[in-house]
Design an enzyme around this catalytic site. Structure first.
Site, PDB file in Angstrom:
ATOM      1  N   THR A  45     -54.013 -27.369  41.150  1.00  0.00           N
ATOM      2  CA  THR A  45     -54.686 -26.143  40.719  1.00  0.00           C
ATOM      3  C   THR A  45     -54.507 -26.016  39.210  1.00  0.00           C
ATOM      4  OG1 THR A  45     -52.831 -24.563  40.814  1.00  0.00           O
ATOM      5  CG2 THR A  45     -53.889 -25.146  42.906  1.00  0.00           C
ATOM      6  N   CYS A  46     -54.982 -24.904  38.661  1.00  0.00           N
ATOM      7  CA  CYS A  46     -54.879 -24.725  37.220  1.00  0.00           C
ATOM      8  C   CYS A  46     -53.440 -24.520  36.766  1.00  0.00           C
ATOM      9  CB  CYS A  46     -55.729 -23.536  36.777  1.00  0.00           C
ATOM     10  SG  CYS A  46     -55.257 -21.965  37.537  1.00  0.00           S
ATOM     11  N   ARG A  48     -50.573 -25.766  38.817  1.00  0.00           N
ATOM     12  CA  ARG A  48     -49.576 -26.583  39.514  1.00  0.00           C
ATOM     13  C   ARG A  48     -50.152 -27.895  40.020  1.00  0.00           C
ATOM     14  NH1 ARG A  48     -46.514 -24.146  42.599  1.00  0.00           N
ATOM     15  NH2 ARG A  48     -46.974 -22.064  41.832  1.00  0.00           N
ATOM     16  N   SER A 117     -47.655 -17.947  42.332  1.00  0.00           N
ATOM     17  CA  SER A 117     -48.788 -18.021  41.421  1.00  0.00           C
ATOM     18  C   SER A 117     -48.504 -17.305  40.100  1.00  0.00           C
ATOM     19  CB  SER A 117     -50.030 -17.394  42.069  1.00  0.00           C
ATOM     20  OG  SER A 117     -50.388 -18.098  43.237  1.00  0.00           O
ATOM     21  N   GLY A 200     -67.581 -26.564  40.171  1.00  0.00           N
ATOM     22  CA  GLY A 200     -66.648 -26.678  41.291  1.00  0.00           C
ATOM     23  C   GLY A 200     -66.355 -25.332  41.930  1.00  0.00           C
TER      24      GLY A 200
END
Length: 429
Positions: A45-46, A48, A117, A200
């Site tokens: 993800t952005c 992790r 997060s 995406g």
């Protein structure tokens, strides 16, 4: 069977390093399969990069044996990432934390619930977790055990969403970034023109967030020339490849969600007042863009620092749910292993019984005497199996399944096979 995860996240590594690590895992699942690793899932993800790996271990393996095996495989993974990224082996190796078995499950459940997060409680991560296991399944890298782990993680995230106020405000990386844009913009979203880079899932979430705020003039640009197909399904207007500069001139807000390999430099950005949100894992815009007159650059790091805190009560309740779910999952996994041991013991014992019964039938024929002897022998075996079966359950509760399996091997030479999800059930998952 052992499942472990290697984790590099915003909590311990800068986002630029996370992006470079993510570039280095392209092709990693196939490499692991060639190394005879059972299965793997990549969650990127952005904020992790997490690698979940399943490896075969003997049922009676000690913690030291498992730790050594995990370390050996991890070294291969670090070496692969170092060779395929721009990072040194030492940087790669020190960027990851390792969690094994129960701790790996607990970590995944925590992540899927949004507790790890940058924006605590954000719901996007749950979808990213589902897509990660779905991709691994489609590509043939997910084992039944990994599917079961991720399914339970997604279920736990739903429980957190249903039973707490965590994430009820709809906070996410995108929403916080758009809030920051509001702080430096003069007009409202109904009067702004937005340009989105990327096609995406992240770009789709951004499109939805923009429409929710009243933005109607949205353009989409794709370096891979997929903007037209994307906008047919999501709305907005596609930007032809040769019309990027005019589209940027028109935009009040430019949002990078693509992670292009070549960030745009200041000399490629039109002059004028506008806000640029660089939300891609790998930058869409060179950091030097922030020095341009009248340009406000908002990055993922800006979002992380500005993310609001959820209430302590909601977070505590969510953690309680995660703890209970991970403990239950661990207990069921131990029960699965001990069930296999019980089945193996029963199969061994019944095989011995059948051999002896064949002798009885050969000696007494099929008359009443043989039936009485068979009945008595079956009752005796059932009684003999009762205590080992009960004891197996007790040892599983104590986390000592390995001791039980080792005893079966030492006493009877029984090789307990680890339980596997059938191919039909795996595909159905």
């Amino acid at each position: 069977m052992t499942i472990f995860t290697l984790v590099a996240s915003h909590q311990s590594v800068d986002l630029e390093t996370v992006a470079q690590l993510s570039n280095g895992v392209i092709g990693l699942p196939e490499y692991l399969r060639e190394e005879n690793i059972d299965g793997s899932v990549v969650l990127s993800t952005c904020n992790r990069l997490e690698l979940y790996v399943e490896v075969t271990t003997p049922p009676s393996s000690t913690e030291q044996f498992i730790a050594t095996q995990v370390a050996t495989i991890s070294e291969k993974i670090f070496d692969y990432i170092a060779r395929t990224s721009s990072l040194s082996l030492s940087v790669v190796a020190t960027s990851f934390e390792t969690f094994i078995d129960d701790r790996a499950a607990h970590h995944l459940f925590t992540v899927a619930s949004g507790l790890e997060s940058a924006v605590v409680g954000e719901r996007e991560i749950t979808g990213q977790v589902r897509r990660a296991i779905s991709t691994a399944q489609d590509d043939g890298y997910a084992t039944g055990n990994l599917v079961r782990l991720f399914d339970r993680g997604a279920h736990t995230a739903r429980q957190v969403g249903q039973q707490t106020a965590l994430g009820s405000r709809g906070r996410s990386v995108v929403s916080v970034a758009l809030d920051l844009a509001d702080e430096v913009s003069d007009s409202d979203w109904a009067h702004r023109t937005a340009l989105v880079f990327g096609t995406g899932a992240y770009a789709g979430a951004t499109m939805a967030a923009l429409r929710d705020r009243g933005c109607t003039e949205i353009y989409v640009y794709s370096r891979s020339n997929r903007a037209e197909t994307f906008t047919e399904k999501r709305g907005g207007s596609p930007v032809p490849l040769d019309q990027l500069h005019p589209a940027m001139e028109k935009a009040d807000v430019i949002i990078g969600c693509s992670g292009g390999s070549t960030p745009l430099h200041p000399n490629e950005i039109p002059a004028g007042k506008r806000v640029i949100l660089d939300l891609a894992l790998t930058r869409d815009f060179d950091p030097a863009v922030a020095d341009m007159p009248e340009i406000d650059l908002i990055t993922l790091e800006s979002v992380r620092l500005a993310a609001p805190e959820e209430t302590a009560e909601s977070v505590e309740t969510a953690r309680t749910i995660v703890n209970a779910a991970s403990a239950d999952f661990a207990q069921k996994e131990k029960a699965r292993n001990v069930d296999a041991a019980i089945v193996a013991l029963r199969a061994h014992t019944m095989s011995v019984l059948e051999t002896e019964l064949q002798k009885v039938r050969g000696q007494f024929g099929c008359g009443a005497a043989a039936e009485q002897v068979e009945f008595a022998m079956r009752r005796m075996v059932k009684s003999l199996l009762h205590t080992p079966t009960v004891r197996a359950r007790e040892l599983a509760q104590e986390g000592r399944t390995a001791d039980y399996i080792a005893a079966l091997d030492a006493l009877y030479g029984i090789d307990v096979q680890q339980p596997q999800v059938s191919e039909q059930k795996r595909n159905a998952s």
